[in-house]
Write an enzyme that holds these catalytic residues in place. Structure first.
Site, PDB file in Angstrom:
ATOM      1  N   GLU A 334       0.906  -1.138   0.106  1.00  0.00           N
ATOM      2  CA  GLU A 334      -0.050  -0.215   0.033  1.00  0.00           C
ATOM      3  C   GLU A 334       1.048   1.197   0.088  1.00  0.00           C
ATOM      4  O   GLU A 334       0.662   2.089   0.622  1.00  0.00           O
ATOM      5  CB  GLU A 334      -0.946   0.082   1.500  1.00  0.00           C
ATOM      6  CG  GLU A 334      -1.852  -1.264   1.376  1.00  0.00           C
ATOM      7  CD  GLU A 334      -2.702  -1.391   2.618  1.00  0.00           C
ATOM      8  OE1 GLU A 334      -2.080  -0.878   3.612  1.00  0.00           O
ATOM      9  OE2 GLU A 334      -3.764  -1.728   2.544  1.00  0.00           O
ATOM     10  N   CYS A 430     -10.284  -0.015   7.728  1.00  0.00           N
ATOM     11  CA  CYS A 430      -9.985   1.362   8.216  1.00  0.00           C
ATOM     12  C   CYS A 430     -10.526   2.362   7.387  1.00  0.00           C
ATOM     13  O   CYS A 430     -10.784   3.581   8.035  1.00  0.00           O
ATOM     14  CB  CYS A 430      -8.364   1.358   8.420  1.00  0.00           C
ATOM     15  SG  CYS A 430      -7.731   1.047   6.345  1.00  0.00           S
TER      16      CYS A 430
END
Length: 689
Positions: A334, A430
């Site tokens: 990421e 998240c």
């Protein structure tokens, strides 16, 4: 059933605090009063927050279970069971509570407050007598606290809980959660630090650093600011704490359960933060850290941190940011990759990363108000953050691509992270509560008063009402905005209440400077009108300055020319060579298969294309679509066996054949709200067509 660690406070009989004595002033929160943005703030309040509460309690059919609330019930001794979810699962509940706090500050809701109070009681019951609080280590690995900071997110989870406590206390005056995090931070302050017997360490995922600044601002306790500075200063120093910890654990990764390599740049811990000059590693961790660095630079006057923030900002936004305000080019970690590597179809562009970029932009504005910071904040907000959530508030993108081919998402393992439709929830979720907490606190991002108490900055053009302390007065300012569909914002000076005698100005007057951002997307020179008359202005650091003695009822009109523009990328962005994107005002546009057919890759937009604005209510009231003409390259199958080649042939000699076709572009943030299909932001172009 395990023993309850904490206490069971009574919210029903709890008194509400006034502001904590001695605390630094917090910036005022504008009330959103805007036809565009109210839809989203109301959606968060009435749909997103209730929906996410159901998801956190594993009550959304067809969605991946969260286990977040159940983990706290088990840790509190109210239920038997094992820990489930990711090691950082606690943070989802914390971010939800922060969103609730911001929402309650604007819209009191007794039922929502009771729900939040019950969740807070649960969190308090799970706290250890020492102040320690983390459900994973309470349930799964008791006694192993603080032994795997590289992987296990203990301080990260604590940081999100701190932010929730500050927001909830500010909204309700209730201290239960604030007292919980104060005990937690006091425990952390005993464990970590430079003294003998303390851990000279820091978390693998930054977050607590910026949260401690908020706790300092809420309480006035200097120790919390110093602890934040310790975590920032210690990061990447030799001997490297994370490397030594990794060696002590036999180089075993929590996430893979076996020996794994260590790349400290992933955690931005490869060198001390002041020596970092390129954005590297996990994008969310990076921008959370940069946010804390900017906070500390502002509050401590640390020029070296300020310089590092400028350098990192320049690299990230000048060489590693997508046109949509997204960051993080690869799904491997990421993460950032390298300068100008910005693929559109395998992009990661995590929603949380753009939210963190907005946090960083706001802190840079507080350090030095410059229009470029607000430009990026606006770009990320309108395009990536809004685009990550469906219009119903119940489906989300974790990854925000600029090019989607549904067949590739389904069939290519290298693109399965790129979803062609928004998802109801994620095992690692998240992003959805992060969106909720940002949008519910949007009023904190609009305005700023200069340190010398003389200038009011309007960073974003969002209809709102705010009361600001400026030039010895409490000034009420009302903004009306027609963005993003047209470029006009009107500011009206409301009440002017003098707090003390100030200069030679008469009653009902206040002399201060109004600074209006001159956005980079403007399609011409803005026009300023004061009380209906054209007015001159000076521009400094991207803001038009209007300095005068203001009276109640004065109006300022800020007229920003807005037109569709074809945008090009730096030549080093290989993915966009020979391509253009469409931008109008703050909005990036895209083509969808539902409007244009497929394949979208066969469309070629002339460099001199005329794009006609068309108002439509297809997706949103007053939405502006863009209609034009393009050339479609004929497919092999359409040519037939007698026309230049054999139908169905995989390759053939280059013999271009084009047909003129209509094309329609819609705002990128609204894509994927109708039906499954392709989407493209960057389009082929040719100057000779």
């Amino acid at each position: 059933m395990t023993k309850t660690h904490g206490h069971q406070p009574d919210h029903g009989n709890q008194t509400r605090d006034s502001a904590t004595s001695g605390a630094p002033l917090t910036p005022p929160h504008a009330v959103i009063a805007d036809p565009f943005w109210e839809r989203y703030t109301e959606l968060v309040r009435t749909t997103v927050i209730p929906y996410q509460w159901e998801a956190l309690n594993d009550r959304v059919e067809g969605a991946e279970p969260s286990h977040a609330v159940r983990n706290f019930r088990i840790a509190a001794g109210l239920e038997d069971g094992s820990f489930h979810g990711f090691v950082f699962q606690d943070s989802d509940l914390a971010k939800w509570l922060e969103a609730v706090g911001h929402s309650l500050a604007q819209h009191p809701d007794p039922e929502l407050e009771r729900t939040a109070d019950a969740a807070i009681d649960l969190i308090a019951a799970a706290q250890h007598p020492s102040g320690y609080l983390n459900t994973y280590f309470t349930i799964q690995e008791p006694g192993q606290q603080w032994t795997n900071l590289l992987d296990c997110h203990e301080l990260y989870c604590a940081g999100h809980l701190i932010e929730a406590a500050v927001a909830y206390h500010r909204a309700t005056g209730k201290r239960v959660l604030l007292d919980v995090v104060i005990r937690l931070v006091d425990h952390i302050d005993e464990v970590f630090g430079p003294r003998e017997g303390q851990l000279r360490g820091y978390d693998g995922h930054q977050e607590i650093e910026l949260a401690l600044v908020k706790l300092f601002e809420a309480t006035g306790e200097r120790r919390y600011l110093e602890l934040s500075r310790f975590f920032i200063d210690e990061r990447g120093r030799a001997p490297n704490f994370l490397r030594e910890e990794w060696e002590r654990r036999g180089r075993v990764s929590h996430f893979v359960g076996k020996m794994a390599a260590l790349d400290l740049s992933y955690n931005q811990a490869h060198v001390p933060v002041r020596e970092q000059n390129v954005a590297v590693g996990h994008a969310v961790r990076a921008v959370y850290m940069y946010t804390a660095m900017a906070d500390l630079a502002r509050l401590t006057g640390d020029a070296s941190l300020h310089d590092a923030c400028r350098v990192l900002w320049s690299n990230m936004t000048g060489r590693q940011m997508y046109i949509t305000g997204a960051i993080g080019a690869t799904h491997h970690g990421e993460a950032f990759t390298f300068d100008y590597d910005l693929p559109n179809d395998t992009v990661y562009a995590e929603t949380c990363a753009s939210i963190g970029l907005i946090f960083f932009a706001r802190r840079m504005l507080q350090l030095e108000p410059r229009g470029e910071y607000a430009d990026v904040m606006e770009r990320a907000l309108y395009n990536t953050v809004l685009g990550s959530m469906s219009m119903d508030g119940r489906h989300y993108f974790y990854v925000n691509p600029l090019e989607v081919w549904p067949a590739a998402s389904a069939g290519n393992p290298g693109r399965r992270h790129v979803k062609a439709t928004r998802q109801p929830w994620f095992g690692c979720s998240c992003c959805p509560p992060n969106v909720a907490r940002l949008l519910s606190s949007l009023g904190e991002y609009l305005y700023q008063v200069s340190d010398d108490d003389r200038t009011v900055y309007a960073h974003l053009f969002v209809g709102s009402i705010v009361t600001l302390s400026v030039a010895g007065h409490d000034v009420t300012l009302r903004q009306e905005s027609s963005l993003p569909w047209s470029g006009r914002a009107t500011f009206t000076i409301g009440s002017l209440a003098a707090r003390e005698p100030r200069g030679q100005h008469g009653p009902g007057e206040a002399a201060f400077q109004l600074a209006l951002r001159v956005p980079a997307w403007r399609a011409g020179e803005p026009q300023l009108r004061v009380n209906g008359e054209d007015a001159a202005y000076n521009v400094n650091d991207g803001y038009a300055l209007v300095d005068r003695a203001w009276r109640e009822g004065d109006t300022v009109e800020w007229i920003l020319p807005m037109a569709a523009q074809l945008m090009t990328a730096h030549p080093n962005v290989r993915a966009n060579a020979g391509r253009v994107a469409i931008q109008r005002g703050p909005l990036v546009y895209c083509l969808e298969e539902i409007d244009n057919g497929g394949p979208l890759a066969s469309l070629v937009l002339p460099a001199d294309a005329t794009l006609e604005e068309r108002v439509s209510d297809i997706l949103l009231p007053g939405m502006v679509m863009l209609d034009g003409r393009a050339m479609r390259e004929e497919t092999f199958d359409s040519l037939g066996e007698t026309n230049r080649g054999e139908a169905g042939t995989l390759y053939r000699p280059f013999m271009p054949a084009f047909t003129e076709v209509p094309v329609r572009a819609v705002p990128y943030f609204l894509w994927g709200n109708r039906e499954l299909g392709e989407m493209n932001v960057w389009l082929r172009t040719h100057a000779g067509l």
